[in-house]
Design an enzyme around this catalytic site. Structure first.
Site, PDB file in Angstrom:
ATOM      1  N   ASN A   2     -32.541 -33.043 -14.099  1.00 15.31           N
ATOM      2  CA  ASN A   2     -31.706 -31.895 -13.504  1.00 15.31           C
ATOM      3  C   ASN A   2     -30.085 -32.413 -13.513  1.00 15.31           C
ATOM      4  O   ASN A   2     -29.752 -33.638 -13.097  1.00 15.31           O
ATOM      5  CB  ASN A   2     -31.959 -31.785 -12.012  1.00 15.31           C
ATOM      6  CG  ASN A   2     -31.045 -31.007 -11.057  1.00 15.31           C
ATOM      7  OD1 ASN A   2     -29.951 -31.090 -11.348  1.00 15.31           O
ATOM      8  ND2 ASN A   2     -31.735 -30.168 -10.116  1.00 15.31           N
ATOM      9  N   HIS A  61     -25.667 -33.043 -10.683  1.00 14.79           N
ATOM     10  CA  HIS A  61     -24.603 -33.779 -10.154  1.00 14.79           C
ATOM     11  C   HIS A  61     -23.705 -34.352 -11.331  1.00 14.79           C
ATOM     12  O   HIS A  61     -22.662 -34.966 -11.079  1.00 14.79           O
ATOM     13  CB  HIS A  61     -25.297 -34.905  -9.387  1.00 14.79           C
ATOM     14  CG  HIS A  61     -25.833 -34.202  -8.142  1.00 14.79           C
ATOM     15  ND1 HIS A  61     -25.312 -33.469  -7.259  1.00 14.79           N
ATOM     16  CD2 HIS A  61     -27.447 -34.250  -7.989  1.00 14.79           C
ATOM     17  CE1 HIS A  61     -26.196 -32.827  -6.366  1.00 14.79           C
ATOM     18  NE2 HIS A  61     -27.310 -33.678  -6.582  1.00 14.79           N
ATOM     19  N   ARG A 115     -12.967 -32.964  -9.655  1.00 11.05           N
ATOM     20  CA  ARG A 115     -11.762 -32.796 -10.190  1.00 11.05           C
ATOM     21  C   ARG A 115     -11.203 -31.417 -10.692  1.00 11.05           C
ATOM     22  O   ARG A 115     -10.165 -31.054 -11.228  1.00 11.05           O
ATOM     23  CB  ARG A 115     -11.460 -33.757 -11.201  1.00 11.05           C
ATOM     24  CG  ARG A 115     -11.258 -35.178 -10.873  1.00 11.05           C
ATOM     25  CD  ARG A 115      -9.908 -35.456  -9.959  1.00 11.05           C
ATOM     26  NE  ARG A 115      -9.596 -36.570  -9.328  1.00 11.05           N
ATOM     27  CZ  ARG A 115      -9.206 -37.614 -10.017  1.00 11.05           C
ATOM     28  NH1 ARG A 115      -8.637 -37.864 -11.051  1.00 11.05           N
ATOM     29  NH2 ARG A 115      -9.054 -38.842  -9.073  1.00 11.05           N
ATOM     30  N   HIS A 121     -29.376 -25.800 -10.835  1.00  8.27           N
ATOM     31  CA  HIS A 121     -29.582 -25.139  -9.461  1.00  8.27           C
ATOM     32  C   HIS A 121     -28.106 -24.386  -9.422  1.00  8.27           C
ATOM     33  O   HIS A 121     -27.006 -25.154  -9.267  1.00  8.27           O
ATOM     34  CB  HIS A 121     -29.829 -26.185  -8.329  1.00  8.27           C
ATOM     35  CG  HIS A 121     -29.626 -25.567  -6.977  1.00  8.27           C
ATOM     36  ND1 HIS A 121     -30.237 -26.063  -6.044  1.00  8.27           N
ATOM     37  CD2 HIS A 121     -29.766 -24.058  -6.931  1.00  8.27           C
ATOM     38  CE1 HIS A 121     -30.468 -25.011  -4.826  1.00  8.27           C
ATOM     39  NE2 HIS A 121     -30.134 -23.945  -5.395  1.00  8.27           N
ATOM     40  N   ARG A 178     -26.020 -22.884  -7.291  1.00  5.65           N
ATOM     41  CA  ARG A 178     -26.134 -22.656  -5.808  1.00  5.65           C
ATOM     42  C   ARG A 178     -25.005 -21.344  -5.785  1.00  5.65           C
ATOM     43  O   ARG A 178     -23.859 -21.153  -6.498  1.00  5.65           O
ATOM     44  CB  ARG A 178     -25.664 -23.780  -5.217  1.00  5.65           C
ATOM     45  CG  ARG A 178     -26.612 -24.890  -5.299  1.00  5.65           C
ATOM     46  CD  ARG A 178     -26.080 -25.926  -4.255  1.00  5.65           C
ATOM     47  NE  ARG A 178     -26.046 -25.624  -2.778  1.00  5.65           N
ATOM     48  CZ  ARG A 178     -27.199 -25.979  -2.140  1.00  5.65           C
ATOM     49  NH1 ARG A 178     -28.139 -26.907  -2.473  1.00  5.65           N
ATOM     50  NH2 ARG A 178     -27.284 -25.579  -1.057  1.00  5.65           N
ATOM     51  N   ARG A 203     -21.072 -24.964  -5.990  1.00  7.68           N
ATOM     52  CA  ARG A 203     -20.480 -26.150  -5.710  1.00  7.68           C
ATOM     53  C   ARG A 203     -20.556 -27.262  -6.991  1.00  7.68           C
ATOM     54  O   ARG A 203     -19.756 -28.275  -6.943  1.00  7.68           O
ATOM     55  CB  ARG A 203     -21.162 -27.155  -4.511  1.00  7.68           C
ATOM     56  CG  ARG A 203     -22.407 -27.501  -4.467  1.00  7.68           C
ATOM     57  CD  ARG A 203     -22.712 -28.207  -3.372  1.00  7.68           C
ATOM     58  NE  ARG A 203     -22.872 -27.239  -2.149  1.00  7.68           N
ATOM     59  CZ  ARG A 203     -23.871 -27.663  -1.080  1.00  7.68           C
ATOM     60  NH1 ARG A 203     -24.398 -28.695  -1.032  1.00  7.68           N
ATOM     61  NH2 ARG A 203     -24.011 -26.941  -0.325  1.00  7.68           N
ATOM     62  N   GLU A 236     -33.114 -23.181 -11.062  1.00  7.79           N
ATOM     63  CA  GLU A 236     -33.297 -23.213  -9.631  1.00  7.79           C
ATOM     64  C   GLU A 236     -32.284 -22.115  -8.888  1.00  7.79           C
ATOM     65  O   GLU A 236     -31.021 -22.417  -9.381  1.00  7.79           O
ATOM     66  CB  GLU A 236     -33.215 -24.546  -9.192  1.00  7.79           C
ATOM     67  CG  GLU A 236     -34.408 -25.469  -9.315  1.00  7.79           C
ATOM     68  CD  GLU A 236     -33.911 -26.825  -8.813  1.00  7.79           C
ATOM     69  OE1 GLU A 236     -33.104 -27.015  -7.914  1.00  7.79           O
ATOM     70  OE2 GLU A 236     -34.633 -27.665  -9.011  1.00  7.79           O
ATOM     71  N   THR A 253     -31.127 -29.366  -0.975  1.00  9.36           N
ATOM     72  CA  THR A 253     -32.236 -28.574  -0.657  1.00  9.36           C
ATOM     73  C   THR A 253     -32.948 -29.262   0.569  1.00  9.36           C
ATOM     74  O   THR A 253     -33.505 -30.409   0.311  1.00  9.36           O
ATOM     75  CB  THR A 253     -33.094 -28.141  -1.727  1.00  9.36           C
ATOM     76  OG1 THR A 253     -32.343 -27.693  -2.847  1.00  9.36           O
ATOM     77  CG2 THR A 253     -34.059 -27.205  -1.428  1.00  9.36           C
ATOM     78  N   GLU A 304     -43.625 -26.029  -7.086  1.00 11.97           N
ATOM     79  CA  GLU A 304     -43.111 -27.494  -7.017  1.00 11.97           C
ATOM     80  C   GLU A 304     -43.355 -27.958  -5.817  1.00 11.97           C
ATOM     81  O   GLU A 304     -42.598 -27.256  -4.783  1.00 11.97           O
ATOM     82  CB  GLU A 304     -41.693 -27.205  -7.694  1.00 11.97           C
ATOM     83  CG  GLU A 304     -40.896 -28.739  -7.593  1.00 11.97           C
ATOM     84  CD  GLU A 304     -39.557 -28.443  -8.014  1.00 11.97           C
ATOM     85  OE1 GLU A 304     -39.138 -27.283  -8.552  1.00 11.97           O
ATOM     86  OE2 GLU A 304     -38.891 -29.490  -7.833  1.00 11.97           O
ATOM     87  N   HIS A 323     -37.613 -33.631  -5.822  1.00 11.07           N
ATOM     88  CA  HIS A 323     -36.778 -33.931  -4.905  1.00 11.07           C
ATOM     89  C   HIS A 323     -36.735 -35.429  -4.422  1.00 11.07           C
ATOM     90  O   HIS A 323     -37.796 -36.003  -3.784  1.00 11.07           O
ATOM     91  CB  HIS A 323     -36.851 -33.024  -3.764  1.00 11.07           C
ATOM     92  CG  HIS A 323     -35.342 -32.646  -3.096  1.00 11.07           C
ATOM     93  ND1 HIS A 323     -34.959 -33.607  -2.180  1.00 11.07           N
ATOM     94  CD2 HIS A 323     -34.777 -31.626  -3.295  1.00 11.07           C
ATOM     95  CE1 HIS A 323     -33.646 -32.966  -1.785  1.00 11.07           C
ATOM     96  NE2 HIS A 323     -33.269 -31.988  -2.697  1.00 11.07           N
ATOM     97  N   GLY A 324     -35.562 -36.039  -4.688  1.00 12.16           N
ATOM     98  CA  GLY A 324     -35.240 -37.443  -4.094  1.00 12.16           C
ATOM     99  C   GLY A 324     -36.264 -38.432  -4.896  1.00 12.16           C
ATOM    100  O   GLY A 324     -36.441 -39.533  -4.551  1.00 12.16           O
TER     101      GLY A 324
HETATM  102  N1  PXP Z   1     -36.391 -29.882  -7.210  1.00 14.09           N
HETATM  103  C1  PXP Z   1     -35.750 -28.965  -6.494  1.00 14.09           C
HETATM  104  C2  PXP Z   1     -36.535 -27.693  -5.997  1.00 14.09           C
HETATM  105  C3  PXP Z   1     -34.405 -29.099  -5.944  1.00 14.09           C
HETATM  106  O1  PXP Z   1     -33.754 -28.352  -5.324  1.00 14.09           O
HETATM  107  C4  PXP Z   1     -33.848 -30.596  -6.511  1.00 14.09           C
HETATM  108  C5  PXP Z   1     -32.390 -30.786  -6.029  1.00 14.09           C
HETATM  109  O2  PXP Z   1     -31.559 -29.915  -6.857  1.00 14.09           O
HETATM  110  C6  PXP Z   1     -34.614 -31.151  -7.276  1.00 14.09           C
HETATM  111  C7  PXP Z   1     -35.944 -30.996  -7.527  1.00 14.09           C
HETATM  112  C8  PXP Z   1     -34.057 -32.585  -7.795  1.00 14.09           C
HETATM  113  O3  PXP Z   1     -33.808 -33.487  -6.653  1.00 14.09           O
HETATM  114  P1  PXP Z   1     -33.092 -34.684  -6.880  1.00 14.09           P
HETATM  115  O4  PXP Z   1     -31.587 -34.434  -7.362  1.00 14.09           O
HETATM  116  O5  PXP Z   1     -32.941 -35.439  -5.428  1.00 14.09           O
HETATM  117  O6  PXP Z   1     -33.543 -35.601  -7.823  1.00 14.09           O
END
Ligand code: PXP
Length: 248
Positions: free
Chosen positions: A10, A13, A21, A46, A48, A52, A73, A104, A154, A194-195
């Site tokens: 993903n 970020h 910036r 993702h 959004r 952002r 996403e 999320t 997921e 996630h995480g």
């Molecule tokens: N899965 C989903 C559905 C998410 O919304 C996110 C964050 O955008 C991730 C996975 C990835 O999570 P992380 O950035 O914490 O690895």
């Protein structure tokens, strides 16, 4: 049972840093191409509603230039459905979205919006796009996902990733494992994310039903220390360690 896990990187970020910036770097497309070079099986973004990090143009550019596949996403709203139908990613993953949230915050409540999600599923699949739902490790949400006609779920590992107590971690892992088994028994493909970090991913990769992981924040964070390719390498090794720990 599959003994490989596909890693979807993903790149949200990378765009977060660029948007800090409002400039052109770092470019999530460049990161996506590096991730592919390192062996990522797919790229996740993702889009959004508040834009952002990832912008509409990023979705088109990444979709155009990558050699693997794009997992988009998005919230289950008409604006995003139209973008998905235009961009035609490989897969759409529906996530809940609140504007004020930092990230999320939980899985979708599929039960309360089955008919609505079924309509979106039909629109998306009619264009040959795969349809996945991001849910908590809750068998009722998983049953509802099957009723909606999703091909995959997921499982949200967000709560798991926030725990520090060993007993609580074990309990949450069992919950995720049971949910994964339940989903596979329903004929759903099972993904997770996630995480996740290269520490906590090992036990998740040890769950035999899990085929695919979506990982972003930790990879981008650690790429600040030693580069994206090394961060991906470390993550892949951790996933491999988890796979070797599978009991069946
Ligand atoms: N899965 C989903 C559905 C998410 O919304 C996110 C964050 O955008 C991730 C996975 C990835 O999570 P992380 O950035 O914490 O690895």
């Amino acid at each position: 049972m599959k003994n490989k896990i596909r890693l979807f990187v993903n790149v949200d970020h990378v765009a977060t840093l660029r948007e800090a910036r409002k400039t052109v770097e770092p470019d999530p497309l460049v990161a996506a191409l590096l991730a592919e070079k390192k062996g990522a099986d797919g790229i996740t973004v993702h889009l959004r509603e508040d834009r952002r990090h990832i912008q509409d143009d990023d979705v088109f550019r990444i979709r155009d230039k990558i050699r693997t596949v794009l997992n988009l996403e998005m919230a289950a709203v008409e604006e995003m459905v139209q973008i998905a139908l235009k961009t035609k990613p490989f897969q759409v993953s529906i996530v809940p979205e609140k504007r004020q949230e930092i990230t999320t915050e939980g899985g979708l409540d599929v039960i309360s919006q089955k008919d609505y999600l079924r309509k979106i599923r039909e629109q998306v699949q009619s264009q040959g796009i795969r349809f996945s739902l991001f849910v908590d490790a809750d068998p009722r949400q998983i049953d509802a996902s099957r009723e909606v006609g999703a091909e995959s779920i997921e499982i949200n590992t967000g709560s798991y990733s926030e725990l520090s107590d060993a007993g609580a971690i074990q309990q949450e892992l069992e919950k995720i494992g049971n949910a994964a088994r339940h989903a596979a028994e329903q004929g759903l493909r099972v993904f997770a994310g996630h995480g996740l970090t290269d520490e906590n991913v090992i036990s998740i990769a040890g769950i035999p039903e899990i085929e695919e992981l979506n990982i972003g924040h930790s990879l981008v964070s650690r790429s600040v220390y030693y580069g994206l390719e090394q961060a991906i390498e470390n993550m892949m090794q951790a996933i491999e360690r988890g796979i070797t720990q599978r009991s069946h």
